[in-house]
Design a protein around this motif. Structure first.
Motif, PDB file in Angstrom:
ATOM      1  N   ILE A 137      -8.673  75.695-127.602  1.00  0.00           N
ATOM      2  CA  ILE A 137      -7.221  75.675-127.807  1.00  0.00           C
ATOM      3  C   ILE A 137      -6.861  74.277-128.301  1.00  0.00           C
ATOM      4  O   ILE A 137      -7.217  73.275-127.674  1.00  0.00           O
ATOM      5  N   GLU A 138      -6.199  74.209-129.431  1.00  0.00           N
ATOM      6  CA  GLU A 138      -5.821  72.929-130.006  1.00  0.00           C
ATOM      7  C   GLU A 138      -4.329  72.959-130.322  1.00  0.00           C
ATOM      8  O   GLU A 138      -3.848  73.868-131.002  1.00  0.00           O
ATOM      9  N   LYS A 139      -3.605  71.966-129.818  1.00  0.00           N
ATOM     10  CA  LYS A 139      -2.161  71.947-130.030  1.00  0.00           C
ATOM     11  C   LYS A 139      -1.619  70.539-129.834  1.00  0.00           C
ATOM     12  O   LYS A 139      -2.337  69.631-129.393  1.00  0.00           O
ATOM     13  N   GLU A 140      -0.357  70.378-130.179  1.00  0.00           N
ATOM     14  CA  GLU A 140       0.338  69.121-129.942  1.00  0.00           C
ATOM     15  C   GLU A 140       1.500  69.346-128.989  1.00  0.00           C
ATOM     16  O   GLU A 140       2.186  70.377-129.069  1.00  0.00           O
ATOM     17  N   VAL A 141       1.689  68.418-128.088  1.00  0.00           N
ATOM     18  CA  VAL A 141       2.846  68.452-127.200  1.00  0.00           C
ATOM     19  C   VAL A 141       3.602  67.142-127.384  1.00  0.00           C
ATOM     20  O   VAL A 141       3.023  66.111-127.711  1.00  0.00           O
ATOM     21  N   ILE A 142       4.903  67.220-127.189  1.00  0.00           N
ATOM     22  CA  ILE A 142       5.755  66.059-127.401  1.00  0.00           C
ATOM     23  C   ILE A 142       6.220  65.501-126.057  1.00  0.00           C
ATOM     24  O   ILE A 142       6.724  66.244-125.210  1.00  0.00           O
ATOM     25  N   ALA A 143       6.007  64.213-125.876  1.00  0.00           N
ATOM     26  CA  ALA A 143       6.551  63.531-124.695  1.00  0.00           C
ATOM     27  C   ALA A 143       7.994  63.159-125.031  1.00  0.00           C
ATOM     28  O   ALA A 143       8.258  62.140-125.665  1.00  0.00           O
ATOM     29  N   GLU A 144       8.920  64.019-124.651  1.00  0.00           N
ATOM     30  CA  GLU A 144      10.318  63.850-125.031  1.00  0.00           C
ATOM     31  C   GLU A 144      10.926  62.650-124.318  1.00  0.00           C
ATOM     32  O   GLU A 144      10.722  62.436-123.125  1.00  0.00           O
ATOM     33  N   ARG A 145      11.692  61.893-125.075  1.00  0.00           N
ATOM     34  CA  ARG A 145      12.417  60.759-124.508  1.00  0.00           C
ATOM     35  C   ARG A 145      13.887  61.130-124.356  1.00  0.00           C
ATOM     36  O   ARG A 145      14.624  61.148-125.338  1.00  0.00           O
ATOM     37  N   PRO A 146      14.306  61.435-123.130  1.00  0.00           N
ATOM     38  CA  PRO A 146      15.711  61.771-122.928  1.00  0.00           C
ATOM     39  C   PRO A 146      16.602  60.567-123.175  1.00  0.00           C
ATOM     40  O   PRO A 146      16.148  59.413-123.149  1.00  0.00           O
ATOM     41  N   ALA A 147      17.865  60.822-123.429  1.00  0.00           N
ATOM     42  CA  ALA A 147      18.825  59.744-123.638  1.00  0.00           C
ATOM     43  C   ALA A 147      18.816  58.815-122.425  1.00  0.00           C
ATOM     44  O   ALA A 147      18.824  59.266-121.282  1.00  0.00           O
ATOM     45  N   GLY A 148      18.763  57.513-122.704  1.00  0.00           N
ATOM     46  CA  GLY A 148      18.768  56.544-121.599  1.00  0.00           C
ATOM     47  C   GLY A 148      17.444  56.416-120.896  1.00  0.00           C
ATOM     48  O   GLY A 148      17.374  55.865-119.802  1.00  0.00           O
ATOM     49  N   ASN A 149      16.362  56.885-121.533  1.00  0.00           N
ATOM     50  CA  ASN A 149      15.057  56.829-120.863  1.00  0.00           C
ATOM     51  C   ASN A 149      14.640  55.414-120.500  1.00  0.00           C
ATOM     52  O   ASN A 149      13.943  55.187-119.531  1.00  0.00           O
TER      53      ASN A 149
END
Length: 356
Positions: A297-309
């Motif tokens: 299984i090969e994929k990309e995930v995003i480490a989301e930066r919420p506002a004010g992180n």
């Protein structure tokens, strides 16, 4: 006092104080504000106030700022070799203290800081801010999920080519990449090692920068669990590698932009048949590898930066000061970071000498 703004006295209106502490405080929705600043350059007052949006008291002498009753917490953002003495002076003045990394430029100095902090429980806080980065939380989540199997090796890389010529290139000023980037990545290493350090290796050298401080270092830590963490930071490498790489018995992940994480791991739904190694001579038409068909299984995930992180560390700081919650970075953890740096420098041409 529970919901009152924490008034800061900032020591050092420089790249850290002005460039990081100030914008981060502005994003805390009033939980923190600046009451006073201290710097040797009075011209920085106007620049600071313009960005802050209101006047502050300005001091050219640290002791005067520490006597200011409006200052509840002191933020230490001076050059590295002043961090410990300024923090100790602020603790002795009865202030909360938020100290930049490195918390000390030697292990002996760090032990002295910890001793003084022990006289003022709950007053000293370490600004190891990259522990709070969203990609670090995402890596921990991935590891704990088990999809990569048993993690056996982790690599951290910060690599560029930089002919640096400011105080960060001068050993006597507390400069060098080991004091600059070392605290961040060594703190990460200890966090992800998940075991005590069994042994270590280090190499420091100067490649491209001016001055006399190291601009390239390697540190390798092995845990008692046999997990290995390989750190390389360089101002002398024209080509780079992924910033973070994690290797496990069932897969791996890497990240180069602190946001996009590339994952490749064995399908958890595929049972793997037991294998037995044999010493027989392989047939002439045999391949050099195993003919087994593996489902990846090969994929990309995003480490989301919420506002004010960027405020995450400040929120933890506020919760600790106002509500007594545990701060995630302990003084003991900070001591271990400095100990590893001190050991790496000991006996080399880059061993710390002081200029204050």
């Amino acid at each position: 006092m529970e919901n009152e703004t924490i008034k800061i006295g900032l020591i050092g209106v420089g790249r850290a104080g002005y460039g990081m502490h100030l914008p981060e405080v502005l994003a805390t929705d009033g939980k923190f504000d600046f009451a006073a600043v201290c710097d040797i350059d009075p011209a920085r007052r106007d620049v600071f106030e313009k960005r802050l949006g209101h006047p502050v008291k300005f001091y050219s002498d640290v002791s005067a700022l520490l006597q200011d009753p409006d200052v509840e917490m002191v933020s230490v953002a001076t050059p590295s070799n002043f961090h410990t003495p300024h923090a100790i002076a602020a603790l002795n003045a009865g202030k909360y203290v938020f100290i930049e990394k490195p918390i000390a430029t030697s292990y002996a100095e760090a032990l002295n800081l910890a001793k003084v902090a022990g006289q003022y429980p709950g007053k000293l806080f370490l600004r190891h801010n990259r522990r709070f980065s969203v990609e670090i939380s995402k890596f921990r989540e991935i590891i704990d999920s088990g999809i990569l199997g048993e993690i056996f090796e982790i690599r951290f890389r910060i690599m560029n080519y930089d002919r640096r010529a400011d105080w960060q290139a001068i050993t006597e000023c507390g400069g060098g990449l080991l004091n600059n980037w070392g605290p961040h990545l060594i703190e990460h290493a200890l966090y992800f090692l998940d075991a005590p350090v069994k042994r270590s290796f280090s190499r420091l050298c100067k490649v491209a920068a001016a001055g006399n401080a190291e601009d390239h270092f390697n540190i390798i830590l092995e845990g008692t669990n046999s997990r290995l963490i390989d750190i390389e930071v360089s101002g002398g490498c024209a080509l780079s590698e992924p910033m973070y790489s994690f290797y496990g018995s069932r897969g791996a992940c890497s990240c180069n932009d602190r946001r996009t994480i590339h994952l490749k791991y064995l399908d958890p739904g595929q049972p793997l048949a037991p294998l037995t190694a044999v010493a027989d001579t392989p047939p002439l038409d045999a391949s050099f590898g195993q003919s087994e068909k593996l489902r990846w299984i090969e994929k990309e995930v995003i480490a989301e930066r919420p506002a004010g992180n960027g405020c995450a560390i400040w929120q933890c700081l506020y919760d600790s000061i106002r509500f007594g919650k545990a701060y995630p970075i302990t003084i003991e953890q900070g001591l271990e970071v400095v100990k590893i740096i001190d050991t790496a420098k000991r006996g080399t041409q880059f061993e710390q000498t002081f200029k204050r």
